[in-house]
Structure formats: C-alpha cells, structure tokens
Design a protein around this motif. Structure first.
Motif, PDB file in Angstrom:
ATOM      1  N   TYR A   1       0.806  -1.232   0.000  1.00 15.19           N
ATOM      2  CA  TYR A   1       0.000   0.000   0.000  1.00 15.19           C
ATOM      3  C   TYR A   1       0.845   1.291   0.000  1.00 15.19           C
ATOM      4  O   TYR A   1       0.626   2.189  -0.813  1.00 15.19           O
ATOM      5  CB  TYR A   1      -0.906  -0.103   1.231  1.00 15.19           C
TER       6      TYR A   1
ATOM      7  N   PRO B   1      -0.959  17.339   2.204  1.00 14.34           N
ATOM      8  CA  PRO B   1      -1.787  17.630   3.367  1.00 14.34           C
ATOM      9  C   PRO B   1      -2.561  16.388   3.814  1.00 14.34           C
ATOM     10  O   PRO B   1      -3.422  15.893   3.084  1.00 14.34           O
ATOM     11  CB  PRO B   1      -2.747  18.719   2.852  1.00 14.34           C
TER      12      PRO B   1
ATOM     13  N   LYS C   1      -8.330   6.045  16.679  1.00 20.71           N
ATOM     14  CA  LYS C   1      -8.640   7.015  15.622  1.00 20.71           C
ATOM     15  C   LYS C   1     -10.065   6.807  15.104  1.00 20.71           C
ATOM     16  O   LYS C   1     -10.519   5.673  14.986  1.00 20.71           O
ATOM     17  CB  LYS C   1      -7.634   6.765  14.489  1.00 20.71           C
TER      18      LYS C   1
HETATM   19  P1  TYM Z   1      -7.783   7.815   4.280  1.00 24.23           P
HETATM   20  O1  TYM Z   1      -8.743   7.592   3.178  1.00 24.23           O
HETATM   21  O2  TYM Z   1      -7.742   6.840   5.397  1.00 24.23           O
HETATM   22  O3  TYM Z   1      -7.989   9.237   4.901  1.00 24.23           O
HETATM   23  C1  TYM Z   1      -7.995  10.400   4.105  1.00 24.23           C
HETATM   24  C2  TYM Z   1      -7.421  11.566   4.875  1.00 24.23           C
HETATM   25  O4  TYM Z   1      -8.152  11.750   6.084  1.00 24.23           O
HETATM   26  C3  TYM Z   1      -7.235  11.770   7.184  1.00 24.23           C
HETATM   27  N1  TYM Z   1      -7.891  11.141   8.340  1.00 24.23           N
HETATM   28  C4  TYM Z   1      -7.974  11.700   9.541  1.00 24.23           C
HETATM   29  N2  TYM Z   1      -7.542  12.870  10.019  1.00 24.23           N
HETATM   30  C5  TYM Z   1      -7.793  13.149  11.311  1.00 24.23           C
HETATM   31  N3  TYM Z   1      -8.463  12.313  12.141  1.00 24.23           N
HETATM   32  C6  TYM Z   1      -8.905  11.118  11.713  1.00 24.23           C
HETATM   33  N4  TYM Z   1      -9.572  10.311  12.528  1.00 24.23           N
HETATM   34  C7  TYM Z   1      -8.677  10.764  10.349  1.00 24.23           C
HETATM   35  N5  TYM Z   1      -8.996   9.689   9.588  1.00 24.23           N
HETATM   36  C8  TYM Z   1      -8.498   9.936   8.372  1.00 24.23           C
HETATM   37  C9  TYM Z   1      -6.040  10.957   6.726  1.00 24.23           C
HETATM   38  O5  TYM Z   1      -4.892  11.287   7.435  1.00 24.23           O
HETATM   39  C10 TYM Z   1      -5.961  11.338   5.273  1.00 24.23           C
HETATM   40  O6  TYM Z   1      -5.263  12.548   5.119  1.00 24.23           O
HETATM   41  N6  TYM Z   1      -3.322   6.418   2.604  1.00 24.23           N
HETATM   42  C11 TYM Z   1      -4.285   7.466   2.565  1.00 24.23           C
HETATM   43  C12 TYM Z   1      -4.780   7.809   1.167  1.00 24.23           C
HETATM   44  C13 TYM Z   1      -3.721   8.110   0.176  1.00 24.23           C
HETATM   45  C14 TYM Z   1      -2.887   9.261   0.159  1.00 24.23           C
HETATM   46  C15 TYM Z   1      -2.080   9.121  -0.993  1.00 24.23           C
HETATM   47  C16 TYM Z   1      -2.774  10.374   0.988  1.00 24.23           C
HETATM   48  C17 TYM Z   1      -3.377   7.355  -0.898  1.00 24.23           C
HETATM   49  N7  TYM Z   1      -2.403   7.954  -1.594  1.00 24.23           N
HETATM   50  C18 TYM Z   1      -1.144  10.087  -1.319  1.00 24.23           C
HETATM   51  C19 TYM Z   1      -1.831  11.336   0.649  1.00 24.23           C
HETATM   52  C20 TYM Z   1      -1.026  11.192  -0.484  1.00 24.23           C
HETATM   53  C21 TYM Z   1      -5.503   7.046   3.364  1.00 24.23           C
HETATM   54  O7  TYM Z   1      -5.764   5.888   3.560  1.00 24.23           O
HETATM   55  O8  TYM Z   1      -6.318   8.026   3.688  1.00 24.23           O
END
Ligand code: TYM
Length: 335
Positions: free
Chosen positions: A131, A148, A198
């Motif tokens: 991933y 961000p 989280k």
């Molecule tokens: P994902 O889909 O889990 O979450 C998207 C974004 O939301 C933020 N986030 C949170 N921030 C604060 N509190 C929370 N409880 C919370 N849950 C989620 C995550 O930090 C994220 O910014 N791997 C990434 C997706 C991705 C990505 C990328 C991000 C794929 N390629 C390239 C940045 C750059 C993910 O699973 O996000």
C-alpha cells in the motif's frame, strides 16, 4: 500567480466508506482552503481501497459519492485537479517501478499495515503490504512539494521521502522530495465510542464515527452517547481525558477555532451540555455540504464529465514523470 508558479500539493482519500468528520477536519476542510494557494491534485484512491475486500458495486457507488462529496465540501474543478486514481494508469506503473527499489523491511515497519493486517485474519493481501509504495507513486508522479494529511499518514510520508531520495541518489535527481502538511487542529480526530482509537470510516461500530452524510438527529444521538470519563471538568488533556479532549478538538475544528479557545468557551459546561454544544456545531458546519451533496448526486453526467477532465489533466503531468523514471531505470520507451 498561475499554476506553474505555485508549489504543488497532492493528497488522496479512499472511497472505502462514507467520509467521516475525521477525514473532513483532518484533511478535506484544509484542502478546500489550500486549493487557492497551491497547484493542487486531489485523488480518490480506489486502487488503495482494493487492498481490503470490497463489494464491486458498492465501491463503484462510493467512488462516485466521494467525488461528489469533495465537490460539495468546496473543491472546485477550476482550482483543483480532482480525479480518480485508477483513471490514470501511471499510478500503478510507477508503483511497480518503485517496488523494485523498496525493501521488505521498510514496509514491515508500517504501523498501519500491522493494524490492518490483524483485522484481515489469515489471508492478507500482498497489496495491503505494498500500500505505501502505491501511495508514494501517487505523490511522486506530480512532483508534489506538500502532502496535506492527518497524523496517521506520517509514517507513509516518511517512507515516500526515503524511497524518492534513494531513487534520486541512484539515478540522479528525478523526484521532488515531498513534505507532510498537517493541520493545527483536527489532525487526529478520535472515535466517539473509544476515544483512544482514531475515528475511522471502517469502524464496525457506527456510534464511533460521524459520517458527513449523517442526519442532524443521528449526529446529536451519537454525540450524546460519546464516551467521556467519570470526572466532571471540561479540560483538554489527551492522556487523562481522551474523550473530552476529542470533543474539544472537534468543536475547535467545526468552529474554526483553537483548542485553547474551545476549552475556555466550554469550561463551565456540564458534560451533557458540552456534547450538545459540539453536536450543534458539527451539524451547522455540515449543513451546506450535505445539501450541496444531494444536489450534485442528482447530476451524474456532470460528475462524470468532471472526472474525465480531472483525469486528463492529471495524466498529462503524471506521464511526464513516469517516462522520466522509465528511461532512467533502463526501459525502452514505446514510440
Ligand atoms: P484515508 O482515506 O484513510 O484518509 C484520508 C485523509 O483523512 C485523514 N484522516 C484523519 N484525520 C484526522 N483524524 C482522523 N480520525 C482521520 N482519519 C483519516 C487521513 O490522514 C488522510 O489525510 N493512505 C491514505 C490515502 C492516500 C494518500 C495518498 C494520501 C493514498 N495515496 C497520497 C496522501 C497522499 C488514506 O488511507 O487516507
């Protein structure tokens, strides 16, 4: 300033469920503000969602909904390249090439992999392990300066930087080394039912998260049930009072304030009144997004049109980086 003079920003979000207020306060809300200042690429990462089992029709539906929700939240196709990851094949292609320069040891240290693989039982997909490499490819294709994200992505960003630096050292400068860009408040919104975890859209307990689609009465009910503590003072202390601290953080995010101010404002409230106050603020901040979302979902054609245009724009940039990398590692480019 035109787009070529602006710093590049890239971020992604999975369409693996309805967005939560964690996604909103931790990421999306900031993207909306940043889109005017940076050359932004935001991506619905459907290929990442496939690293755990998905129902095909549901994934398709959620991808469309998530696209609409990002527009409803305030991203505009004029200021942002908003696209779906699988529409730009360069993401998978670069991920493969980066796989050839990433170590098993690096990926085995990823805490998100460790947490998620426990939930998957015996048949853990190779893709779940891999991933972060696809995520690195996402970012590096656009030569992003900033990413961000919420706090939970820190380790993945570090890995991306390591993989990119190693490639640059081995083959000469190719990738911009990106930096994480974290919000002051809202970087880590916790579950309402287990405030030491989280908040997550894949939580099996619906009371743990607020979906951006939740109706006002549902939001109110979930906040009223939020787990707090047996004390009675509204004080921000993440270690001793995770539930109350989380409510204050959500309140600060929803009202565009700081945790300190939120604490001062709410100090005299009972826990019951605090929950109502926070719920009302969240309901208010989601109201315009929810009505815009309903409106946009009625026009699938328009959404598809935006998706196509976003993908074309993204691809034009992505392919340039991909070709550079292909040449450097020794592939013959197809004419
Ligand atoms: P994902 O889909 O889990 O979450 C998207 C974004 O939301 C933020 N986030 C949170 N921030 C604060 N509190 C929370 N409880 C919370 N849950 C989620 C995550 O930090 C994220 O910014 N791997 C990434 C997706 C991705 C990505 C990328 C991000 C794929 N390629 C390239 C940045 C750059 C993910 O699973 O996000």
């Amino acid at each position: 300033m035109n787009n070529t003079e602006k710093k590049v920003m890239f971020s992604g979000i999975q369409p693996s469920g309805d967005f939560t207020i964690g996604n909103y306060f931790g990421a999306i809300k900031n993207w909306v503000k940043l889109q005017y200042e940076f050359n932004c690429y935001f991506c619905i990462v459907d290929l990442h969602a496939l690293t755990v089992p998905q129902e095909p029709a549901v994934l398709r539906g959620k991808t469309m909904e998530c696209y609409a929700m990002l527009l409803a939240a305030g991203l505009t196709p004029d200021n942002t390249t908003l696209f779906v990851q699988s529409h730009v094949p360069a993401h998978s292609e670069l991920a493969w090439l980066l796989n050839c320069g990433t170590y098993m040891g690096e990926l085995s240290r990823m805490t998100q992999y460790k947490d998620k693989s426990v939930k998957q039982g015996e048949n853990i997909r190779v893709a779940l392990f891999d991933y972060p490499v696809l995520m690195a490819a996402d970012i590096l294709l656009y030569q992003a300066h900033y990413v961000p994200v919420g706090d939970d992505q820190r380790q993945h960003i570090e890995l991306c930087r390591d993989v990119a630096s190693r490639f640059n050292n081995m083959y000469s400068d190719t990738f911009t080394i990106p930096e994480g860009y974290y919000p002051k408040t809202g970087a880590r919104i916790m579950s309402l039912s287990e405030p030491t975890n989280k908040m997550s859209k894949s939580d099996s307990n619906e009371n743990g998260y607020i979906s951006l689609k939740d109706k006002p009465e549902v939001i109110m009910r979930k906040f009223k049930r939020a787990v707090t503590d047996s004390d009675a003072s509204v004080i921000y202390d993440e270690d001793k009072k995770p539930g109350i601290s989380n409510l204050l953080q959500i309140y600060a995010s929803a009202t565009d304030s700081t945790i300190q101010k939120a604490e001062q404002e709410c100090r005299a409230l009972s826990y019951a009144d605090l929950k109502i106050r926070v719920a009302e603020a969240v309901i208010e901040s989601l109201k315009p997004i929810q009505s815009e979302f309903e409106y946009l979902m009625k026009d699938k054609k328009l959404l598809e049109e935006y998706m196509q245009k976003g993908a074309q724009r993204a691809e034009a940039t992505a392919v340039k980086t991909l070709n550079k990398v292909q040449k450097k590692v020794g592939l013959i480019l197809r004419k």
